[in-house]
Structure formats: C-alpha cells, structure tokens
Design an enzyme around this catalytic site. Structure first.
Site, mmCIF file in Angstrom:
data_model
loop_
_atom_site.group_PDB
_atom_site.id
_atom_site.type_symbol
_atom_site.label_atom_id
_atom_site.label_comp_id
_atom_site.label_asym_id
_atom_site.label_seq_id
_atom_site.Cartn_x
_atom_site.Cartn_y
_atom_site.Cartn_z
ATOM 1 N N ASP A 162 0.831 -1.207 0.000
ATOM 2 C CA ASP A 162 0.000 0.000 0.000
ATOM 3 C C ASP A 162 0.864 1.254 0.000
ATOM 4 O OD1 ASP A 162 -1.884 -1.957 0.284
ATOM 5 O OD2 ASP A 162 -2.445 -1.434 2.338
ATOM 6 N N TYR A 210 -5.998 -10.349 9.891
ATOM 7 C CA TYR A 210 -4.834 -10.108 9.038
ATOM 8 C C TYR A 210 -3.576 -10.682 9.698
ATOM 9 C CZ TYR A 210 -1.595 -7.615 5.999
ATOM 10 O OH TYR A 210 -0.592 -7.310 5.105
HETATM 11 C C1 GLA Z 1 -3.553 -4.779 3.297
HETATM 12 C C2 GLA Z 1 -2.076 -4.621 3.681
HETATM 13 C C3 GLA Z 1 -1.166 -4.896 2.480
HETATM 14 C C4 GLA Z 1 -1.517 -6.209 1.811
HETATM 15 C C5 GLA Z 1 -3.023 -6.306 1.553
HETATM 16 C C6 GLA Z 1 -3.427 -7.654 1.018
HETATM 17 O O1 GLA Z 1 -3.933 -3.785 2.395
HETATM 18 O O2 GLA Z 1 -1.817 -3.317 4.162
HETATM 19 O O3 GLA Z 1 0.183 -4.871 2.892
HETATM 20 O O4 GLA Z 1 -1.050 -7.295 2.564
HETATM 21 O O5 GLA Z 1 -3.777 -6.054 2.726
HETATM 22 O O6 GLA Z 1 -2.865 -7.849 -0.239
#
Ligand code: GLA
Length: 351
Positions: A162, A210
């Site tokens: 991101d 996550y």
């Molecule tokens: C979030 C995290 C990223 C990535 C996405 C999944 O956005 O911040 O680093 O892992 O999830 O692709």
C-alpha cells in the site's frame, strides 16, 4: 522560516496479487485518483511570543475534515500507539519515524478516500504526513518509513504494497512490484477499458484476522522455505490443511500476477479477467478473506455484459471489489458506493 505546505497522496486499488506482499511476493496495484491532502503551515515555534520555547518545542496541530477531534502532538513522539484521538496515530507513527528531522506543522486534512474501505486511506495519510513533515528520502524509502510507522501505530504487520504504490504510482499504469527486491515495473493500462471500485461492506476485524494470516504464512515458510520461491507440488509436505491452503493461495497468486501482467502487455483482457476471478476464488476458498456479500457482488459483476473480470481487493473481510470492464459497459452499483478510478502518480508535495 515558515511557509505553506500542500502534501497529497493517492489511495490505491490492487488489480491482482493480494496477501502476497508480506512473503516477498508479487502485486499489481495502481494508485487511484482519490486523495488525502494536508494543507499546513510550517510551524517551528508553538508560541511565537514565548521566546524560551522557541528552539525546543515543535508541535503538530491538525484537524481533519472527517474527524470530530483535533490532533495536538508535541514532538518528539515516543509511543504512537497511545495517541488520542486514534486517527492521529498514523501521523504520530510517521513523526516518530522521522524523529528529529520532523518539522512542526499546523493545518488541516481533507480526503476523498473512504475510510475503512480497503483503499489505503491509512497509507495515504502516512505518505502525505511524511511529505508535510519534511521527509526528503526517496519515494521507496518513504514507503518503507510509512510501513514502519503503520506497524508502530496499529500493531498490524502489513506488507509494503500500500505504502509503496501510493508513493511510486505512475499515471495510467498499474505497478508490478516484487515485494522482495522492491523492483517496480509500471505496466501501461490498455485503452478502451475502465476500472471500477465498489465498496461492498465496511470492514470488521481486519487487524486480528490479518495478523493471523501473516502468522499462517510464516508457519508455511517454516516448513517449505520462502513461498515466493515455492512450487505447488512442494506444498504437499504441509500436514495442516489450513496452513497448506494459505500457502497454496500465495504460490498460485504469485503465478497469477505474472500471467496477468503478460495478459495486460498483450492486450488480452479476457485472459486478465479470468485470472481476476481465479484470484477471487483462491482468496475465498484457500485464504478465507472474502465475505458472502463480496462473493455475490463478484458473481453479479461477472454476469454483467462488458465485464472482463472482478475480485475482492486488498486485505479483505469486507471492503471493496475491483471490476475491469470495457469502457462502454454499464456497471451497476452492487454495494454501498461505486467509483470509476484512474491510475495516477504517487504522493507529492504540491507546494
Ligand atoms: C492490506 C495490507 C497490504 C496487503 C493487503 C493484502 O492492504 O496493508 O500490505 O497485505 O492487505 O494484499
């Protein structure tokens, strides 16, 4: 010296390659034409009348158009995760990373990146903050700094995707990023297509779920080595079916990103779209980050004339789907909101 600062960062949408970044895999996101902007005055002194404080006190004094509570921080910051109001933790995290080089500012924040939608509103806030506070490092280093800031501010062990795409985005290009080497290859988007992002549900439980996925990928790597180098057949030695499924998603998703880039370069949008559906199914079945609402939105998009592909995008557990369609297709809003998006350049100082 004081001056007006305007620092702006785009959000992002990921076209394909989710939950691959934190194992050093491949991603294909693009920065989008929705932005967070900080307009501020360089405020080296808190109180210009208080000469004793002139050299020592640096503050960040900002309001957000979207938050009721103003953020007032005295630099340096020691514990960003404890800052109130909570939205200020991203700013505090960046200030803590910049340490003595962060300047004090006084200003306002505006954004048209929806919060809690999975379009990287937090990465955009971090990057705009780094620029506003005077960071002069390279765009890649700035992304790394902002990622560390997010870890410190939220405790969520996010990957680099991101922050990196919001920092280095290129107009009209998707960005192929190798999250291990950090090599970045812009891939031009073909004419005659459109990218539509739809918010299906706001996210819940993202942080803990996550973190669990990151831990499961680490467990797989403890058995088979780096997933970015693994082949599907190597995963048979993983006994735990959940860990094996997580690894299968990552290994297959890395290959889908390679194949999707080949499709994009040759203008094969039907092939690209097929890979998007496969990616969605893998995130649904093997990585368990989709939701029933996102699954039905992807199915409805798939049944729409002119749509090449659709998938959930980003961290999951709610959030957005991304649809790629012929520019003339009529795409209904399948969720809460729908936006056509354009690929744009990364974060920059406008003033
Ligand atoms: C979030 C995290 C990223 C990535 C996405 C999944 O956005 O911040 O680093 O892992 O999830 O692709």
């Amino acid at each position: 010296m004081s001056g007006q600062i305007v620092a702006r960062s785009p959000g992002r949408v990921n076209l394909i390659g989710d939950h691959t970044d934190y194992t050093g895999g491949l991603v294909l996101p693009m920065a989008i034409d929705r932005y967070t902007t900080i307009t501020a005055t360089d405020q080296q002194q808190v109180d210009k009348h208080d000469t004793a404080d002139r050299e020592s006190k640096r503050v960040i004094d900002v309001t957000s158009a979207h938050e009721p509570d103003r953020l007032l921080l005295t630099l340096p910051i020691s514990d960003p995760a404890a800052v109130q109001p909570a939205w200020g933790r991203y700013i505090a995290g960046v200030a803590a990373q910049l340490g003595d080089t962060a300047r004090g500012i006084s200003g306002t924040i505006t954004s048209d990146i929806p919060i809690g939608a999975g379009l990287s509103s937090s990465a955009a806030l971090e990057l705009a903050t780094a620029l506003a506070l005077g960071d002069t490092s390279s765009p890649v280093q700035r992304a790394q700094l902002c990622r560390r800031a997010e870890h410190a501010a939220t405790g969520v062990p996010c990957g680099i995707m991101d922050q990196l795409v919001c920092s280095v985005g290129v107009d009209n290009h998707a960005m192929l990023i190798d999250c291990n080497s950090l090599s970045i290859n812009p891939v031009q988007l073909p004419d005659g297509i459109k990218v539509v992002v739809q918010l299906i549900t706001r996210r819940t439980l993202l942080g803990s779920e996550y973190s669990a996925r990151v831990a499961q990928c680490q467990a797989a790597e403890a058995i088979v080595g780096p997933l970015r180098l693994a082949h599907p057949a190597m995963l048979d030695i993983i006994d735990d079916p959940t860990i094996q499924a997580r690894a299968r998603h990552v290994v297959s998703e890395n290959q889908r990103v390679r194949d999707a880039v080949a499709c994009l370069r040759s203008g094969d949008m039907v092939g690209f779209g097929t890979l998007m559906y496969e990616s969605h199914n893998s995130l649904r079945d093997d990585f368990a980050t989709s939701t029933a609402q996102m699954d039905s939105a992807v199915s409805a998009a798939r049944a729409t004339p002119g749509v090449f592909g659709a998938r959930m995008t980003g961290g999951g557990f709610g959030g957005c789907i991304v649809i790629i369609a012929d520019a003339t297709a009529h795409i209904h809003n399948l969720g809460i909101e729908s936006w056509p998006v354009r690929a744009v350049a990364g974060a920059q100082l406008l003033n």
